[in-house]
Design a protein around this motif. Sequence first.
Motif, PDB file in Angstrom:
ATOM      1  N   THR B 231      60.736  48.282  63.736  1.00 46.94           N
ATOM      2  CA  THR B 231      59.684  48.831  63.158  1.00 46.94           C
ATOM      3  C   THR B 231      60.098  48.809  61.459  1.00 46.94           C
ATOM      4  O   THR B 231      60.540  49.678  61.253  1.00 46.94           O
ATOM      5  N   PHE B 233      57.550  48.887  59.264  1.00 44.44           N
ATOM      6  CA  PHE B 233      56.235  49.827  58.528  1.00 44.44           C
ATOM      7  C   PHE B 233      56.084  50.951  59.025  1.00 44.44           C
ATOM      8  O   PHE B 233      55.010  51.286  60.177  1.00 44.44           O
ATOM      9  N   GLU B 234      56.970  51.937  59.077  1.00 42.27           N
ATOM     10  CA  GLU B 234      56.727  53.445  59.595  1.00 42.27           C
ATOM     11  C   GLU B 234      55.452  53.941  58.975  1.00 42.27           C
ATOM     12  O   GLU B 234      55.422  53.775  57.817  1.00 42.27           O
ATOM     13  N   PRO B 235      54.831  54.771  59.951  1.00 44.22           N
ATOM     14  CA  PRO B 235      53.568  55.395  59.612  1.00 44.22           C
ATOM     15  C   PRO B 235      53.799  56.545  58.332  1.00 44.22           C
ATOM     16  O   PRO B 235      54.988  57.141  58.475  1.00 44.22           O
ATOM     17  N   ASN B 258      50.662  52.519  55.995  1.00 40.64           N
ATOM     18  CA  ASN B 258      49.824  53.098  56.930  1.00 40.64           C
ATOM     19  C   ASN B 258      49.857  54.531  57.067  1.00 40.64           C
ATOM     20  O   ASN B 258      50.816  55.121  57.431  1.00 40.64           O
ATOM     21  N   GLY B 263      43.933  54.641  58.259  1.00 40.46           N
ATOM     22  CA  GLY B 263      43.772  54.069  57.040  1.00 40.46           C
ATOM     23  C   GLY B 263      45.040  53.331  56.521  1.00 40.46           C
ATOM     24  O   GLY B 263      46.277  54.004  56.945  1.00 40.46           O
ATOM     25  N   THR B 264      44.890  52.531  55.698  1.00 41.12           N
ATOM     26  CA  THR B 264      46.071  51.797  55.103  1.00 41.12           C
ATOM     27  C   THR B 264      45.756  51.470  53.444  1.00 41.12           C
ATOM     28  O   THR B 264      44.505  51.376  53.261  1.00 41.12           O
ATOM     29  N   GLU B 331      50.337  41.796  61.751  1.00 42.82           N
ATOM     30  CA  GLU B 331      50.266  42.675  62.877  1.00 42.82           C
ATOM     31  C   GLU B 331      50.151  44.015  62.056  1.00 42.82           C
ATOM     32  O   GLU B 331      49.646  44.936  62.668  1.00 42.82           O
ATOM     33  N   GLU B 332      50.431  44.428  60.770  1.00 38.30           N
ATOM     34  CA  GLU B 332      50.033  45.493  60.021  1.00 38.30           C
ATOM     35  C   GLU B 332      48.849  45.665  59.452  1.00 38.30           C
ATOM     36  O   GLU B 332      48.017  46.807  59.572  1.00 38.30           O
ATOM     37  N   LEU B 333      48.145  44.552  59.191  1.00 41.73           N
ATOM     38  CA  LEU B 333      46.737  44.666  58.494  1.00 41.73           C
ATOM     39  C   LEU B 333      46.001  43.303  58.751  1.00 41.73           C
ATOM     40  O   LEU B 333      45.851  42.455  57.831  1.00 41.73           O
ATOM     41  N   PRO B 334      45.582  43.201  59.936  1.00 41.00           N
ATOM     42  CA  PRO B 334      45.120  41.957  60.388  1.00 41.00           C
ATOM     43  C   PRO B 334      43.708  41.466  59.635  1.00 41.00           C
ATOM     44  O   PRO B 334      42.824  42.372  59.333  1.00 41.00           O
ATOM     45  N   GLY B 335      43.451  40.174  59.467  1.00 42.50           N
ATOM     46  CA  GLY B 335      42.387  39.999  58.591  1.00 42.50           C
ATOM     47  C   GLY B 335      42.208  39.970  57.294  1.00 42.50           C
ATOM     48  O   GLY B 335      41.244  39.597  56.456  1.00 42.50           O
TER      49      GLY B 335
END
Lengths: 153, 377
Positions: B231, B233-235, B258, B263-264, B331-335
């Motif tokens: 992992t 991208f730790e929150p 994240n 929210g991101t 995977e972290e911010l789809p789209g």
Amino acid sequence: MHDFAQLFEAEGPRLFRAIAAFAGNDEIARDAVAEAFAQCIQGAGEIRSPAAWLWKAAFRIASGELHERQRSLPLDVDTVAELGYESPDRDPQILELIAVLPPKQKAAIILRYYVDYDMKRIAEILGCSSATARVHLHRGRAKLARVMESSDD
Amino acid sequence: MTDLRKAVEDAVSQIPVPDLQPYIQRSIDPEGSRAMVRTRMDTAEYRHRPLVIGVAFTIFAAAALFGWSVLSSGEQGNQQTAPRNGEAETPWFRLSYPDSWSIVTPSGTRVGEGILAAQVTSFPRNSPTCVGGEGDSLPSDGVLIRFTLGWEQPAEGALTTPAFEPTLGPEPEHIHPIGACGSSERRFGMFFGPDGQLMTVHALIAPDASANDIKPLAEIVTSLAPTGGPTRFEPGIETAFASGTSPEVGDWKMTLKNDVAGGTTVNFRTKEFGWGVDVDGSNEHVHPLLISVGADQVLVAGVLPNNAAEVTLAVETGEQIQGKLVSIPQEELPGWVGFWVPPFRAHLGGEGTRLTPGAVLIVRDVAGQEIERLRLP
């Protein structure tokens, strides 16, 4: 002081089942849950919310193990029988279908439909935003629905 | 169609649960956690046993047996790694240190808004320490360096220009020290670690530490190497997903955070500035961020829907500036896809005033069809 006995009783079985469904492998689930509990006990003085911490840690440990193996082990019908699932009335196919979803989609499915967590909690466990978690759930659900519909035909 | 929720609930509920106690006990063993991961059932004939829970005394007995206090305080959930020739590995990076030094790698404990990753000292853990002060205590000639993903204190989070390379300097005065003993010298670094995660590094140098005691600090900091843990991208931890160098802004990074609460935020950073834009769940298809660069230039950055193939800034002066697209881990911010437009001559007033001259962001798909048109700000 955290009551680990109570924590184990409240969370242990449910956590194991969720991780087993996620990993598609009971051995990974057993190791991940045991390691998460052990680390929770060891870090007792600094963990404010042990239950929340446990779920996040167990999923991460299981994810790490799956990543190392570079595959999730899909449960086929024969494997399911070998592992001793004895209920003839239960449909093993849903576990097979879940097991082959991408990791975050299947985690979202299990955490939402089995554990009944809300999106915020799911997002914390997955380590992403709530919006992203919703996307993972939606995509996992869409994939499962598509396959289940075609098998109903 | 089968009710999906019921199907999942029924299927997962019927997974038998084995007796987990023995495995938890073995994991609590200081060698147990690694042994557990390495150990696999040799037999192919793995069968479930009926669930047996005899929890109350067993877990506490195991904890007592292996010397762990469930009332633990003091050091923060630390677990001692086994250093090999002065090298150690955390879930996020490897580091090297002198054989005579010691390391503690806490198991990802949250410290303030960050995650404690490693603490390296010039003295063994059970050394006599000076009396008084709060937080970490040092022997009078001791040196300590602490690595944290993210930042520990809000004052650190307000620093907008983390370094792109590992470095230590004097600790800024507005940052509260992590703890001092007597008149320890304090050093501080805020930089992007080897795997893109923003890190803060605190060092304490006790008054009687010699030049030889202090010398390893820089070497330890520059020894960091990524381990590529599962992992990145730790929150809550800002992590770089793209970087480059351009004639317009020099070295740049795009990062993502994240938030723990949801929210991101996507940020555009150079060595001189860095700001972020929240990507929320609204129907907005473009999330732009305007950054003043110097006195008379503005840079635009942010996120676009990921069917964007081209982004252009049309300035009222007639200037057309081609923007650059930056892939974001789906995977972290789809789209979404990141973008930035090099600085152009403009002035960004305070809140309520317009960008002068005005500009319009035009987004096209791969077929050249316009998919978004947004007047800024």
